[in-house]
Design an enzyme around this catalytic site. Structure first.
Site, PDB file in Angstrom:
ATOM      1  N   GLU A 129      -1.580  -2.744  -6.659  1.00 11.68           N
ATOM      2  CA  GLU A 129      -2.241  -1.715  -7.249  1.00 11.68           C
ATOM      3  C   GLU A 129      -1.541  -0.561  -7.638  1.00 11.68           C
ATOM      4  O   GLU A 129      -1.777   0.276  -8.253  1.00 11.68           O
ATOM      5  CB  GLU A 129      -3.454  -1.519  -6.320  1.00 11.68           C
ATOM      6  CG  GLU A 129      -3.474  -0.358  -5.413  1.00 11.68           C
ATOM      7  CD  GLU A 129      -4.712  -0.514  -4.579  1.00 11.68           C
ATOM      8  OE1 GLU A 129      -5.158  -1.439  -4.302  1.00 11.68           O
ATOM      9  OE2 GLU A 129      -5.202   0.635  -4.199  1.00 11.68           O
ATOM     10  N   GLY A 187       0.882  -1.292  -0.103  1.00 11.87           N
ATOM     11  CA  GLY A 187      -0.237  -0.196   0.013  1.00 11.87           C
ATOM     12  C   GLY A 187       0.964   1.016   0.021  1.00 11.87           C
ATOM     13  O   GLY A 187       2.122   1.056  -0.172  1.00 11.87           O
ATOM     14  N   ILE A 188       0.272   2.254   0.338  1.00 14.58           N
ATOM     15  CA  ILE A 188       0.940   3.614   0.275  1.00 14.58           C
ATOM     16  C   ILE A 188       1.336   4.128   1.714  1.00 14.58           C
ATOM     17  O   ILE A 188       0.847   3.781   2.970  1.00 14.58           O
ATOM     18  CB  ILE A 188      -0.137   4.407  -0.340  1.00 14.58           C
ATOM     19  CG1 ILE A 188       0.591   6.032  -0.340  1.00 14.58           C
ATOM     20  CG2 ILE A 188      -1.409   4.675   0.662  1.00 14.58           C
ATOM     21  CD1 ILE A 188      -0.339   6.818  -0.957  1.00 14.58           C
ATOM     22  N   GLY A 189       2.272   4.802   1.997  1.00 16.74           N
ATOM     23  CA  GLY A 189       2.749   5.391   3.142  1.00 16.74           C
ATOM     24  C   GLY A 189       4.098   5.048   3.823  1.00 16.74           C
ATOM     25  O   GLY A 189       4.956   4.049   3.203  1.00 16.74           O
ATOM     26  N   ALA A 190       4.235   5.496   5.210  1.00 17.40           N
ATOM     27  CA  ALA A 190       5.612   5.219   5.798  1.00 17.40           C
ATOM     28  C   ALA A 190       5.681   3.494   6.009  1.00 17.40           C
ATOM     29  O   ALA A 190       6.872   3.097   6.056  1.00 17.40           O
ATOM     30  CB  ALA A 190       5.189   5.660   6.935  1.00 17.40           C
ATOM     31  N   ILE A 191       4.699   2.916   6.311  1.00 18.89           N
ATOM     32  CA  ILE A 191       5.038   1.337   6.480  1.00 18.89           C
ATOM     33  C   ILE A 191       5.528   0.632   5.484  1.00 18.89           C
ATOM     34  O   ILE A 191       6.389  -0.138   5.417  1.00 18.89           O
ATOM     35  CB  ILE A 191       3.580   0.928   7.311  1.00 18.89           C
ATOM     36  CG1 ILE A 191       3.461   1.473   8.775  1.00 18.89           C
ATOM     37  CG2 ILE A 191       3.816  -0.674   7.513  1.00 18.89           C
ATOM     38  CD1 ILE A 191       2.223   1.050   9.381  1.00 18.89           C
ATOM     39  N   GLY A 204      -7.945  -0.969  -2.481  1.00 19.62           N
ATOM     40  CA  GLY A 204      -7.835  -2.498  -2.929  1.00 19.62           C
ATOM     41  C   GLY A 204      -7.282  -3.503  -1.843  1.00 19.62           C
ATOM     42  O   GLY A 204      -6.941  -4.580  -2.172  1.00 19.62           O
TER      43      GLY A 204
END
Ligand code: COA
Length: 441
Positions: free
Chosen positions: A238, A215-219, A336
């Protein structure tokens, strides 16, 4: 007529193009950083000419000025995912939210449930054969373009020309607005100690040869940082961002072991900085496809060793995952997440991970809770959830009873909140279990 002539004849100013939008129309905007910001600005400037134009969009990365209170009679926003710029409108009644799996959005368009009057897209200049590329956003954007009564394309030479099913012929576009500007950038997220710890635990669940969705972001960025010693990873996702580029350049992501489209990174949209956009430009290693292919669980499952990594807002003690609302407040969307959790669950040796910091709001609330906040939408059901990861460890919920799940989740909750969770555990299961009390010590 030669395509060059069509292309020339259909060029117009943005002001002329947006006059084709009529009151009561539904305007569908290209997804995320694919939005044609210049044309959107001109549409908003022309607001007085419209009444009740529905603006349907998913992850809005631009200014979203059409959601401002002063335009409430001109535009109404229909969000398929709520972003920072659209949250206020959706949660104060000036806009709407439509729940839908991401992979199902093109179907809504093809079936006419989301009838598209005007599509606003952004494309590369045409190639020698008259094809433009949708670049960073193919997702539902291609379906919207195919089904729209009228298509307005901002032609931007900064749009990367991506491979796969991203191409559209100039004959299929009604208006071309030539305007160069930088593609919207998503700066890399700040990675702190918590994200690093989460990243390390997630990386421990990833094996050589796995295919990843991030997915998106820091993690996700933190996870990528711990994969430098892995071999032959693949990408079927995705979206991806800058972090993936580093691992390709380091020879960690080779896509060689993928069982679906080996040798290729598959994505449906992209968000990052110029570094990412330069990387994907004319890169045959990266193929972009519509979201009804990339995110279809029946396609995802064809990737053996598929691992999905996503995040959430809250997890209750049964393993129900809320990822899109805080109570009744819609803060994002399903995106997603479920598409990939399902696809990974059905894949041979597939695994799904939900990773999150154990607390939110500067450590004042636990994200592991006895009950989801009143009004929260369950994004991933307790029947589909597998690994939950926090900075305190990994809870594998698959095959576990409700009681075992609660124990595993309390084990990875922030120590400050464990006592309250244990109280709830004892009440719910009617026991004073000495093992569970130890979690507090
Ligand atoms: N209670 C109260 N507030 C909470 C909270 C909780 N349990 N969990 C998060 N928040 C707040 C945060 O404090 C933050 O507030 P702020 O903006 O005022 O700082 C806000 O909600 C966003 O949380 P944050 O953790 O910063 O978000 P994120 O960027 O890491 O995204 C999700 C997390 C869950 C919103 C995001 O992953 C998502 O939308 N997931 C669903 C879609 C998905 O998984 N798509 C597939 C991959 S693209």
């Amino acid at each position: 007529m030669k395509w060059q002539e069509t292309y020339r004849n259909r060029q117009m100013t943005a002001e002329e193009a947006v006059r084709h939008i009529k009151s009561g129309d539904r305007v569908v905007i290209a997804h995320a950083v694919g939005e044609p910001s210049y044309v959107i600005d001109k549409m908003v400037e022309n607001a007085e000419a419209y009444r009740n134009v529905e603006i349907t969009h998913m992850v809005a990365m631009g200014k979203s000025e059409y959601t401002k209170p002063e335009y409430k009679d001109n535009f109404r926003h229909n969000a398929l995912f709520v972003s920072g710029s659209t949250r206020d409108a959706v949660n104060t009644g000036r806009g709407d939210y439509t729940p839908t799996f991401f992979y199902a959005v093109p179907e809504l368009i093809y079936q006419g449930k989301l009838k598209v009057n005007v599509a606003l897209v952004q494309v590369t200049p045409p190639d020698d054969h008259g094809y433009v590329s949708l670049g960073v956003s193919v997702d539902y954007t291609k379906a919207a373009l195919e089904e729209a009564d009228y298509v307005i394309a901002q032609v931007n030479s900064n749009m990367p020309r991506t491979m796969g099913d991203s191409f559209v012929h100039v004959n299929d576009i009604d208006a071309f607005v030539l305007h160069d500007m930088p593609i919207i950038e998503l700066p890399p997220a700040r990675i702190g100690d918590t994200e690093m710890a989460i990243g390390r635990y997630c990386a421990s669940l990833i094996e050589d040869g796995d295919t990843l969705q991030l997915g998106i972001g820091a993690i996700p960025d933190a996870v990528l940082g711990f994969l430098k010693d892995k071999k032959d990873l693949g990408i079927h996702t995705e979206m991806f961002s800058d972090g993936v580029v580093d691992l390709v350049e380091a020879g960690v992501i080779t896509n060689k072991k993928k069982t679906l489209k080996p040798g290729k990174m598959i994505s449906t949209f992209l968000m990052g900085t110029k570094k990412l956009y330069d990387f994907v430009n004319n890169n045959p290693n990266v193929e972009m496809y519509p979201v009804d292919y990339v995110n279809d669980p029946r396609v995802i499952m064809l990737n053996d060793n598929m691992v999905s990594i996503n995040s959430c807002v809250q997890v209750d003690l049964m393993g129900q995952v809320a990822s899109e609302s805080i109570g009744q407040k819609q803060i994002s969307g399903v995106g997603g997440q479920v598409d990939f959790i399902r696809g990974a669950a059905m894949a041979k040796n597939g695994r799904s991970i939900i990773a999150m910091p154990s607390t939110a709001a500067h450590g004042t609330v636990s994200k592991i809770v006895p009950y989801l906040d009143h009004g929260s939408a369950v994004t991933t059901s307790r029947n589909e959830v597998q690994y939950i990861v926090t900075e305190y460890g990994i809870a594998d919920l698959k095959g576990k009873t409700l009681r075992q799940r609660a124990e595993a989740l309390i084990d990875i909750a922030h120590p400050d909140f464990r006592e309250a969770l244990i109280k709830e555990y004892n009440r719910r299961f009617g026991v004073d279990d000495p093992d569970i009390e130890q979690l507090c010590s």
